[in-house]
Design an enzyme around this catalytic site. Structure first.
Site, short mmCIF file in Angstrom:
data_model
loop_
_atom_site.label_atom_id
_atom_site.label_comp_id
_atom_site.label_asym_id
_atom_site.label_seq_id
_atom_site.Cartn_x
_atom_site.Cartn_y
_atom_site.Cartn_z
N SER A 1 0.93 -1.33 -0.12
CA SER A 1 -0.14 0.12 -0.22
C SER A 1 0.80 1.35 -0.18
O SER A 1 1.60 1.54 0.97
CB SER A 1 -0.85 -0.11 1.25
N HIS B 1 -1.38 -1.24 -4.31
CA HIS B 1 -2.50 -0.77 -3.59
C HIS B 1 -2.48 0.82 -3.45
O HIS B 1 -1.59 1.31 -2.81
CB HIS B 1 -2.83 -1.64 -2.34
N ASP C 1 -4.80 3.85 -1.88
CA ASP C 1 -5.87 4.40 -0.96
C ASP C 1 -6.35 5.72 -1.25
O ASP C 1 -5.70 6.81 -0.73
CB ASP C 1 -5.30 3.99 0.60
N MET D 1 -8.80 8.58 -0.04
CA MET D 1 -9.42 9.19 1.18
C MET D 1 -10.45 10.50 0.83
O MET D 1 -9.46 11.05 0.30
CB MET D 1 -8.79 9.15 2.56
N HIS E 1 -8.14 1.66 -4.09
CA HIS E 1 -9.19 1.43 -2.86
C HIS E 1 -9.87 2.82 -2.63
O HIS E 1 -9.13 3.51 -2.18
CB HIS E 1 -8.49 0.79 -1.70
N MET F 1 -11.93 5.02 -0.57
CA MET F 1 -12.60 5.36 0.79
C MET F 1 -13.27 6.73 0.69
O MET F 1 -12.92 7.65 1.33
CB MET F 1 -11.72 5.04 2.00
N MET G 1 -11.72 -5.29 5.09
CA MET G 1 -10.69 -4.35 5.96
C MET G 1 -10.62 -5.14 7.43
O MET G 1 -11.55 -5.48 7.99
CB MET G 1 -11.79 -3.10 6.20
N GLY H 1 -8.79 4.24 7.01
CA GLY H 1 -8.82 5.52 7.01
C GLY H 1 -7.15 5.98 7.70
O GLY H 1 -6.57 7.06 7.26
N GLY I 1 -2.92 4.25 8.16
CA GLY I 1 -2.17 3.03 8.03
C GLY I 1 -1.44 2.75 9.36
O GLY I 1 -1.64 3.65 10.53
N GLY I 2 -0.94 1.37 9.62
CA GLY I 2 -0.13 1.16 10.95
C GLY I 2 -1.21 1.06 11.93
O GLY I 2 -0.86 1.05 13.04
N ASP J 1 -6.83 -6.29 4.19
CA ASP J 1 -6.24 -4.86 4.21
C ASP J 1 -6.40 -4.23 5.79
O ASP J 1 -7.33 -3.85 6.12
CB ASP J 1 -7.07 -4.00 3.38
N GLY K 1 -2.87 -3.79 9.20
CA GLY K 1 -2.34 -4.64 10.16
C GLY K 1 -1.92 -5.88 9.69
O GLY K 1 -1.55 -6.85 10.53
C1 DX5 Z 1 -6.15 1.89 5.52
C2 DX5 Z 1 -5.97 1.48 4.11
C3 DX5 Z 1 -4.63 0.43 4.11
C4 DX5 Z 1 -3.44 0.84 4.84
C5 DX5 Z 1 -3.11 -0.31 5.54
O1 DX5 Z 1 -7.50 2.64 5.65
O2 DX5 Z 1 -6.94 0.96 3.48
O3 DX5 Z 1 -4.59 0.05 2.66
O4 DX5 Z 1 -2.53 1.30 3.79
O5 DX5 Z 1 -1.81 -0.06 6.16
P1 DX5 Z 1 -1.09 -1.00 7.20
O6 DX5 Z 1 -0.68 -2.00 6.38
O7 DX5 Z 1 -0.05 0.04 7.50
O8 DX5 Z 1 -1.94 -1.40 8.28
ZN ZN Z 2 -6.55 -0.14 1.24
#
Ligand code: DX5
Ligand code: ZN
Length: 218
Positions: A8, A33, A35, A37, A66, A68, A137, A142, A144-145, A175, A177
């Site tokens: 991602s 991937h 994202d 938003m 993706h 959102m 999900m 919303g 990462g991490g 997607d 964690g």
């Molecule tokens: C979160 C995104 C993910 C995000 C995942 O809303 O859809 O694609 O980048 O990040 P990690 O892999 O760090 O959890």
């Molecule tokens: Zn995503």
């Protein structure tokens, strides 16, 4: 069977996007991937089409977009113009999900339907044969991490049963964690595609981490 890996871009170094995309190109990543938003559907804003046009030009891997965002169907032409392979829309953002799947296919892209952690798998019963992928999900979207939500493993199993019992050919993508430990259990439960942001981009050897994730086996 080994999973497909979709790093991602959200976790990449935005001041060095060309370098990070070059790493993706040279790695064993299957897809990139992306994202998007809007600050409305999710409580954050990431990047939009002006940035993605540059990403698309540099990236040699298929793009897994993706969205959102609310009313994602409005942006089918923009996603198509990127040359995207897969357009994922949230079930929760589409009151007329069946029509949106049709419109994405009409535009010549594969259609993915995404479920938030609070949305049950059984809402897919009537559309599972029409979609190319379900994106589950495994965190609330919303950011990462975030920490992996444990219940996701059961959801993957339930979705695997639904797909296998209906003769659907939908892929299961997960997607949020995803790391070596959660990835291993997700693949065992039936996931086909692992999205990984922080796990790939924060690793000292990023392409090596893609290789490690891809070596997980079901
Ligand atoms: C979160 C995104 C993910 C995000 C995942 O809303 O859809 O694609 O980048 O990040 P990690 O892999 O760090 O959890
Ligand atoms: Zn995503």
């Amino acid at each position: 069977m080994n999973p497909m890996i979709a790093p991602s871009l959200l976790a990449a170094d935005f001041s060095n996007l060309a370098r990070d995309i070059d790493m993706i190109n040279r790695s064993e990543a299957d897809w990139l991937h992306l994202d998007v938003m809007d600050g409305v559907f999710v409580p954050n804003i990431s990047f939009g089409f002006p940035v993605l046009e540059h990403v698309a030009r540099l990236c040699e891997k298929p793009l897994d977009v993706h969205l959102m965002i609310v009313q994602p169907e409005k942006f089918i032409p923009e996603v198509k113009a990127l040359g995207a392979m897969m357009m994922n829309v949230h079930y929760e953002a589409c009151p007329h999900i069946s029509r949106v799947i049709y419109q994405i296919h009409q535009a010549g892209m594969k259609a993915g339907v995404t479920l938030n952690p609070g949305t049950p798998v059984n809402v897919l019963v009537d559309i599972i044969r029409d979609v190319d992928m379900v994106l589950l999900m495994t965190v609330n979207p919303g950011f990462g991490g975030q920490k992996f939500i444990e219940h996701s493993i059961e959801k993957v199993r339930e979705l695997r049963r639904l797909i296998d019992s209906t003769g659907s050919s939908a892929l299961i993508e997960v997607d949020g964690g995803v790391n070596m430990e959660t990835g291993r259990r997700l693949v065992e439960a039936g996931a086909d595609v692992l999205v990984a942001g922080s796990t790939v981009f924060k690793a000292p050897d990023q392409a090596g981490m893609v290789h490690e994730l891809k070596s997980l086996q079901r």
